[in-house]
Design an enzyme around this catalytic site. Structure first.
Site, PDB file in Angstrom:
ATOM      1  N   TYR A 107     -59.234 -53.674  12.657  1.00  0.00           N
ATOM      2  CA  TYR A 107     -58.292 -52.628  12.658  1.00  0.00           C
ATOM      3  C   TYR A 107     -58.575 -51.539  11.706  1.00  0.00           C
ATOM      4  O   TYR A 107     -59.414 -50.103  12.281  1.00  0.00           O
ATOM      5  CB  TYR A 107     -56.691 -52.965  14.054  1.00  0.00           C
TER       6      TYR A 107
ATOM      7  N   HIS B 151     -49.282 -46.079  19.783  1.00  0.00           N
ATOM      8  CA  HIS B 151     -49.686 -47.548  18.881  1.00  0.00           C
ATOM      9  C   HIS B 151     -50.592 -48.910  19.415  1.00  0.00           C
ATOM     10  O   HIS B 151     -50.919 -50.026  19.115  1.00  0.00           O
ATOM     11  CB  HIS B 151     -48.689 -47.628  18.470  1.00  0.00           C
TER      12      HIS B 151
ATOM     13  N   ARG C  16     -42.008 -44.991   4.961  1.00  0.00           N
ATOM     14  CA  ARG C  16     -43.335 -45.739   5.167  1.00  0.00           C
ATOM     15  C   ARG C  16     -44.388 -45.213   4.253  1.00  0.00           C
ATOM     16  O   ARG C  16     -44.544 -44.124   4.385  1.00  0.00           O
ATOM     17  CB  ARG C  16     -42.996 -46.634   6.061  1.00  0.00           C
TER      18      ARG C  16
ATOM     19  N   GLU D  10     -51.169 -43.405   2.939  1.00  0.00           N
ATOM     20  CA  GLU D  10     -50.466 -42.122   4.344  1.00  0.00           C
ATOM     21  C   GLU D  10     -48.963 -42.064   3.668  1.00  0.00           C
ATOM     22  O   GLU D  10     -48.480 -43.583   4.400  1.00  0.00           O
ATOM     23  CB  GLU D  10     -51.015 -42.537   5.375  1.00  0.00           C
TER      24      GLU D  10
END
Lengths: 123, 308, 221
Positions: B289, B169, B196, B238
């Protein structure tokens, strides 16, 4: 390759990154007992590659110290891993053309311990 | 390719608030965990095609063997519980797997690689719509030990192989979120499953936005070649599941990609308003990002105009 | 548990553990003290199944016949003999070894000392105490939601005290590792002894943490 006193007087193997072949790291480590430490000294690129080999053969972060002799970090030669064709190659600077597939890459500030390389992001 | 276009009514719209910040946003998983969409067979065929064309969409460290078998059995058992025409019978270490939908029938012995035609992770990964990642738990950290990922969103499994959770990450803003997330995952009891949602926008309906394939999709994205925003630009959701595997304590990370054209977002006024609000208020570092500097305002403008 | 009779139905959950084999190890040394052999039996079965290299050092442990059928076992007659055994085994262990101890705190300390003497890093040394660490002095705790005031005795954990008065509290590892028993800390200064940074979240681990000297705690229970 020489033995030097390490942290807490643990036995420590010092590896000259410019001289040791990463392929020789496995057999060398297999002859050690648990408790040995590694100290890897040399230019940034070779240190990262040797560290990758040591990690692949079971060394833990806590068992490795590194000393990079390149004057300013990031100014020397680094290994870049082409995200498109997975070819690792040495280069300087923040952009490069992959010699494997010809893709133009930006060198990201994202390092892989496993490849000892920086990520080359296709432009 | 029509990969997981989400034409079914159950689209997992990912935005719960009118503003968006990077967070762990996990909730307990509810069945079904594994998605079976209308285009299931197409998605599985595409997954196999990408894997066969680029074997590095699969990685596995030698020490990931046990966790990979753990993941295989968990996934097959889950499919058998959730899906019709699928069964897993067990007799000690011996299993019989039947997936009538795909015409797969396989007997195997747990832990014996010679009893499967391929690695346990690709054997399972070809039969589910989700990408499959195994994160080994060692020394209070999680490590990317193995995976079959063909639908990565601007990352490369082959490059990330072997990284710690924090290293994985590294490029994401708000690293503290991932420190807490890792601690949470390491505390999960075996068998627990959490879900999530993550999201982004893209110029097409390609599920495979891996860096590995970026020569195929990158140039168009950089030129922002869009003729019809409503049908070409897609919301990418996702659906991520995190499962603590029962035998090894490794974390199984499943990523399902669901794409919805902006025209379909516009058809649900509440979704449209929420996405516009989120895009209008996105913090600069998140916008950068997610590469939404131009695409974000373009999508927001189109959605606003579609309601005039 | 002691009120159960044969034939009673019990509700079981899958086991949880923060004491699992490290899959990157080239060799596993399992040190069992007394009934501490229990989790290590599972380790030994696991290693035998996967063909991992391992050995067992046992002192006062039952089930030796089961272990011997799985792999090499060395038995020490007493704690002192075990200490003599540990030095050479740990000191000559091959590269990439890990050691796992389950037993009383004294045995865990002896293994840790042997590992330190052989210059092992902490990440290769794993332990599951079979007896809780000694607790500190007495203090009082106010259970806000239950409207109770409970005295926690010296040597008693906060969790035990809450149990004693019949207030339900979640728990699991009893070592301050799993985070299951974290409870909101509403008042007072705690002596945090957990490993999950409960203090950061304004919570307290009932299983290991106590009041700071002279403090009374108030918790959300």
């Amino acid at each position: 390759m020489r033995t030097v006193p390490g942290v807490d007087l643990a036995p420590c193997l010092e590896l000259d990154a410019a001289a040791v072949d990463p392929d020789d790291v496995g057999p060398t480590l297999a002859r050690l007992t648990t408790g040995w430490r590694l100290r890897i000294v040399g230019p940034e690129r070779e240190v990262l590659l040797l560290r990758a080999a040591a990690l692949a053969h079971g060394a833990l972060d806590e068992e490795i110290t590194t000393e990079i002799t390149t004057e300013v970090l990031g100014t020397g030669v680094r290994t870049v891993y082409c995200a498109a064709c997975h070819h690792p190659f040495p280069t300087t600077g923040t952009a490069a053309r992959c010699p494997g597939c010809g893709t133009d890459l930006d060198v990201a500030d994202h390092v892989s311990r496993r490849h000892g390389a920086f990520l080359g992001v296709p432009r | 390719m029509s990969g997981a276009t989400g034409k079914d009514s159950s689209y997992p719209f990912p935005l719960a608030h009118d503003t968006y910040r990077i967070s762990a946003n996990v909730e307990p998983a509810a069945a079904p965990i594994l998605h079976v969409g209308a285009d299931h067979a197409d998605v599985l065929a595409l997954r196999s095609r990408i894997l066969d064309g680029e074997p590095r969409r699969f990685v596995a460290a030698p020490h990931a063997a046990a966790a990979s078998w753990d993941a295989l059995v968990w996934l097959l058992d889950r499919m058998a519980r959730e899906q019709a025409g699928v069964s897993l019978e067990r007799d000690g270490h011996r299993y019989r797997w039947t997936n009538a939908r795909l015409g797969v029938e396989q007997e195997f012995v747990f832990g014996d690689a010679s009893t499967l035609p391929e690695h346990p992770l690709t054997f399972a990964g070809r039969q589910v719509e989700e990408d499959v990642v195994v994160l080994g738990a060692r020394g209070d950290r999680l490590w990317l030990d193995a995976g079959m990922v063909v639908f990565a969103s601007v990352w490369s499994l082959a490059f990330d192989h072997g990284m710690s959770f924090a290293e994985l990450h590294g490029p994401v803003p708000s690293p503290e979120v991932f420190v807490r997330a890792e601690r949470f995952l390491l505390r999960m009891p075996p068998g627990d499953a959490w879900r999530r949602l993550n999201w982004g926008l893209q110029l097409d309906d390609r599920p495979d936005l891996s860096l590995d394939a970026s020569p195929a999709w990158g140039p168009r994205r950089r030129r922002l070649e869009v003729h019809d925003v409503g049908s070409e630009v897609h919301l990418r959701t996702e659906v991520q599941h995190l499962v603590r595997l029962p035998m090894t304590g490794a974390v199984l990370f499943l990523i399902g990609v669901r794409l919805l054209p902006l025209a379909a977002v516009a058809a649900v006024p509440a979704w449209s308003a929420r996405l516009v609000s989120v895009l209008d208020t996105l913090p600069a570092e998140v916008r950068s990002y997610k590469d939404l500097g131009v695409l974000g305002p373009m999508a927001a403008d189109w959605l606003r105009r579609s309601h005039e | 548990m002691h009120d159960l009779r044969p034939g009673d139905r019990v509700r079981a959950r899958s086991p949880r553990s923060s004491f699992t084999p490290v899959e990157t190890a080239a060799h596993h040394i399992l040190v069992a003290g007394g009934v501490g052999v229990t989790p290590l039996l599972s380790h030994a079965r696991w290693h035998a199944f996967w063909g991992h290299s391992f050995e067992v050092l046992a002192v006062g442990a039952p089930h030796l016949d089961v272990l011997r059928a799985l792999g090499p076992v060395t038995v020490a007659r007493d704690r002192r003999k075990m200490a003599d055994l540990l030095g050479p085994v740990v000191g000559t262990a091959p590269w990439k070894s890990h050691v796992y101890t389950c037993g009383p705190p004294g045995l865990i300390a002896a293994v840790a000392a042997a590992a330190r003497a052989a210059h092992w890093v902490g990440a290769r040394v794993h332990a599951e105490p079979f007896v809780a660490e000694p607790a500190g002095g007495p203090f009082e705790v106010v259970l806000r939601r239950s409207r109770r005031r409970v005295r926690v005795a010296a040597g008693e954990t906060l969790l035990d005290a809450v149990d004693r008065v019949g207030v339900a509290a979640p728990r699991l590892c009893r070592q301050g590792v799993c985070g299951e028993c974290l409870t909101g800390l509403v008042g007072g200064t705690a002596d945090h002894r957990d490993h999950v940074d409960a203090a950061e979240e304004g919570r307290i681990a009932l299983c290991v943490s106590r009041a700071a000297p002279g403090e009374t705690l108030e918790i959300d229970l």
